[in-house]
Design a protein around this motif. Structure first.
Motif, short mmCIF file in Angstrom:
data_model
loop_
_atom_site.label_atom_id
_atom_site.label_comp_id
_atom_site.label_asym_id
_atom_site.label_seq_id
_atom_site.Cartn_x
_atom_site.Cartn_y
_atom_site.Cartn_z
N ARG A 1 -22.24 -1.87 11.54
CA ARG A 1 -20.80 -1.38 11.39
C ARG A 1 -20.00 -1.82 10.56
O ARG A 1 -18.74 -1.69 10.79
CB ARG A 1 -20.78 -2.27 12.68
CG ARG A 1 -21.56 -1.80 14.15
CD ARG A 1 -21.33 -2.09 15.42
NE ARG A 1 -21.85 -3.06 15.30
CZ ARG A 1 -22.01 -4.60 16.35
NH1 ARG A 1 -21.52 -4.16 16.94
NH2 ARG A 1 -22.45 -5.54 15.99
N GLU A 2 -20.37 -3.32 9.99
CA GLU A 2 -19.33 -3.44 8.79
C GLU A 2 -18.77 -2.76 7.80
O GLU A 2 -18.14 -2.33 7.53
CB GLU A 2 -19.72 -5.12 8.01
CG GLU A 2 -19.08 -5.68 7.50
CD GLU A 2 -18.58 -7.11 7.48
OE1 GLU A 2 -18.77 -7.63 5.92
OE2 GLU A 2 -19.87 -7.70 7.44
N THR A 3 -20.18 -1.66 7.02
CA THR A 3 -19.90 -0.69 6.63
C THR A 3 -19.35 0.15 7.30
O THR A 3 -18.43 0.69 6.24
CB THR A 3 -21.15 -0.62 5.87
OG1 THR A 3 -21.91 -1.85 5.10
CG2 THR A 3 -21.20 0.97 4.20
N ALA A 4 -19.51 0.57 7.97
CA ALA A 4 -19.08 1.54 8.93
C ALA A 4 -17.34 1.36 8.99
O ALA A 4 -16.44 2.66 8.57
CB ALA A 4 -19.50 1.83 9.83
N SER A 5 -17.19 0.55 9.25
CA SER A 5 -15.43 -0.10 9.19
C SER A 5 -14.45 -0.40 7.86
O SER A 5 -13.82 -0.20 7.80
CB SER A 5 -15.68 -2.22 9.39
OG SER A 5 -15.79 -1.79 11.27
N ILE A 6 -15.64 -0.49 6.88
CA ILE A 6 -14.96 -0.46 5.56
C ILE A 6 -14.63 1.49 5.08
O ILE A 6 -13.22 1.25 5.05
CB ILE A 6 -15.64 -0.90 4.14
CG1 ILE A 6 -16.23 -2.65 4.75
CG2 ILE A 6 -14.65 -0.44 3.25
CD1 ILE A 6 -17.31 -2.79 3.73
N VAL A 7 -15.54 2.04 5.72
CA VAL A 7 -15.44 3.77 5.22
C VAL A 7 -13.91 4.29 6.49
O VAL A 7 -12.65 4.75 5.68
CB VAL A 7 -16.76 4.11 5.28
CG1 VAL A 7 -15.84 5.69 5.75
CG2 VAL A 7 -17.46 3.62 4.14
N LEU B 1 -9.78 6.83 9.52
CA LEU B 1 -10.52 7.27 10.32
C LEU B 1 -9.75 6.54 11.79
O LEU B 1 -10.06 6.02 12.04
CB LEU B 1 -12.52 7.97 10.30
CG LEU B 1 -12.41 8.30 8.59
CD1 LEU B 1 -13.62 7.74 8.58
CD2 LEU B 1 -11.93 9.05 8.63
N ASP B 2 -10.02 7.58 12.52
CA ASP B 2 -9.81 7.57 14.03
C ASP B 2 -11.11 6.92 14.35
O ASP B 2 -11.36 8.61 15.76
CB ASP B 2 -8.63 8.42 14.64
CG ASP B 2 -8.54 7.69 16.05
OD1 ASP B 2 -9.07 6.60 16.88
OD2 ASP B 2 -7.52 8.62 16.56
N THR B 3 -11.75 6.54 14.50
CA THR B 3 -12.89 6.32 15.06
C THR B 3 -13.56 4.81 15.44
O THR B 3 -13.22 4.21 14.49
CB THR B 3 -14.10 7.39 14.10
OG1 THR B 3 -15.38 6.83 15.08
CG2 THR B 3 -14.89 7.17 13.13
N SER B 4 -14.77 5.15 15.85
CA SER B 4 -15.36 3.59 16.58
C SER B 4 -16.80 3.46 15.28
O SER B 4 -17.20 4.26 14.62
CB SER B 4 -15.65 3.15 17.46
OG SER B 4 -17.21 4.28 17.79
#
Length: 465
Positions: A79-85, A91-94
């Protein structure tokens, strides 16, 4: 069930199977058309530990990079990598939802990590793949910070940027339609098998002989609306039917060779099976072979022989049985077929069964068989008892059934009526056989060829060679 049984089922229910395939394929196409399009783009990065110039150290770093790359694949999916993206692209997503849009994998035996991103547009998929490699590089840098000194720390560098996809990866319309067609074929085959098991209609000679044990002695293709006597017709559906009647005549000559039947009743389980047409044409076929034959209309309720043979119905059988007319005066010669005499029904009596079961009727049958063959058109067996009464006085009866229409229970009941009065069923005639089942010059499937089964004197079926 054997392969031949499945092929027969498919032949009988091919329209339904085809409909299942088309409906399933169209449903798959419609479902695929309403699904949102998904595009995929891939970018990659390679794991490196920096340059050293020492061959031995470089080999060690390469092995270390390969082993660490597997761990970085796991790191790419957190999730941390996704948060950076999400922060980089706004982006407006989780993070949890975005992780489901990417796949990360290490190319075997290399230090390369491939990132495949999926999105609703080609541009979004391209941006997401490139951003993810960059985010993974940041994560690796932060994780490896402090673990190594100088320039020897592990890091990820972009090896290939994502290309703009030109076509969606989902939905796969062609594959879905093909799978739908295969599913439809399986459902159609299942329906055909179940329908065949539940279907009580008689469709072939195999159905008759398996269910009743009575041989099919002839098969007549469907002549459509061709009326009357068609024996001698050279073209069209009637030519096929005429050939079927001639085969029936040939089979008749092999029945009980030592004591062949001469007085034959032609009847059917119910009205509309075509027994009068078969009787008239069988008599015409026998006459055309050079034998003398008399066609008698014993259907005193719905006589049709006079119209089929083209003769007058003013006087006939009932006049002879009641003594108002001599048999010789009631007989009429067919206008065009030499050797064929016709005895029409005459006036309609109020008590057909009693008249047909009289001693006078037995006398008429005896007189006519002394002159040649006798074909008697009798009423259907199920509605009335007339045909069973006449068959008891004759040498036996042919039962005409309609292919694809007559139920096996109807045939069983008709045969039961004959056996109740000790009348002999000589065989079954399968009428109105579909043209797609019987082709010109190829009648073996329904017993037209040299493998026809005929009844021997002892009741055994023997193969005619």
């Amino acid at each position: 069930m054997e392969l031949a049984d499945y092929l027969r089922i498919l032949r009988n229910h091919w329209i339904a199977v085809t409909a299942f395939i088309l409906v399933a394929a169209l449903a798959a196409f419609g479902w695929s058309s309403i699904q949102p399009k998904v595009y995929a783009a891939s970018s990659s990065g390679f794991v490196t530990s920096g340059g050293g110039g020492d061959p031995g150290l470089d080999s060690l770093n390469d092995s270390l990079s390969k082993s660490r790359a597997a761990s970085y694949v796991v790191l790419a999916k957190d999730r941390e990598t996704a948060s950076i993206v999400i922060d980089d692209l706004g982006l407006d997503t989780s993070p949890e939802g975005l992780v489901g849009s990417i796949d990360a994998a290490q190319t075997p035996d290399t230090v390369v990590i491939s990132i495949t991103a999926r999105a609703g547009t080609p541009e979004a998929a391209q941006q997401l793949a490139d951003a993810w490699v960059g985010a993974l590089a940041q994560r690796v840098k932060s994780v490896e910070a402090g673990k190594s000194s100088g320039n020897q720390g592990m890091r990820i560098e972009v090896s290939e940027s994502a290309q703009l996809p030109t076509s969606p990866v989902s939905p796969q319309v062609e594959r879905n339609v093909l799978l739908g067609a295969v599913l439809g074929a399986l459902l159609g085959l299942g329906y055909a098998v179940v329908r065949s098991l539940l279907d009580r209609r008689i469709r072939s000679s195999e159905d008759v002989e398996r269910d009743t044990g009575v041989p099919v002695v002839g098969s007549v293709p469907d002549v459509g609306k061709t009326p009357g006597i068609f024996v001698g017709t050279a073209t069209g559906n009637a030519a096929l039917a005429a050939e079927g009647v001639r085969r029936l005549r040939t089979n008749l000559s092999y029945m009980d060779v030592d004591n062949p039947p001469r007085a034959i009743v032609v009847t059917s389980p119910k009205q509309g099976d075509g027994k009068s047409t078969v009787a008239a044409n069988l008599a015409a076929a026998i006459a055309s072979s050079g034998q003398s034959v008399t066609l008698v209309d014993a259907d005193l309720r719905r006589p049709t022989v006079a119209a089929a043979a083209g003769v007058d119905d003013t006087v006939g059988l009932t006049d002879v049985l009641t003594g108002r007319l001599e048999l010789a005066d009631a007989l009429q010669s067919h206008p065009t077929i030499e050797g064929l005499s016709v005895l029409t029904s005459g006036s309609r009596p109020p008590n057909p069964s009693e008249i047909l079961g009289s001693q006078a009727m037995r006398g008429v049958i005896a007189d006519l068989t002394a002159k040649g063959m006798l074909i008697i058109d009798a009423p259907p067996l199920l509605p009335v008892t007339d045909a069973a009464v006449v068959a008891h006085a004759a040498d036996g009866a042919f039962i005409v059934v309609s292919a694809g229409r007559t139920l096996d229970t109807e045939l069983d009941n008709a045969l039961g009526h004959l056996r109740t009065v000790n009348a002999r069923p000589l065989g079954i005639i399968l009428n109105r056989v579909s043209k797609r089942t019987v082709g010109a010059g190829n009648y073996g499937h329904y017993g037209y060829g040299t493998d026809d089964y005929v009844e021997s004197t002892s009741g055994r079926r023997k193969n005619r060679r």
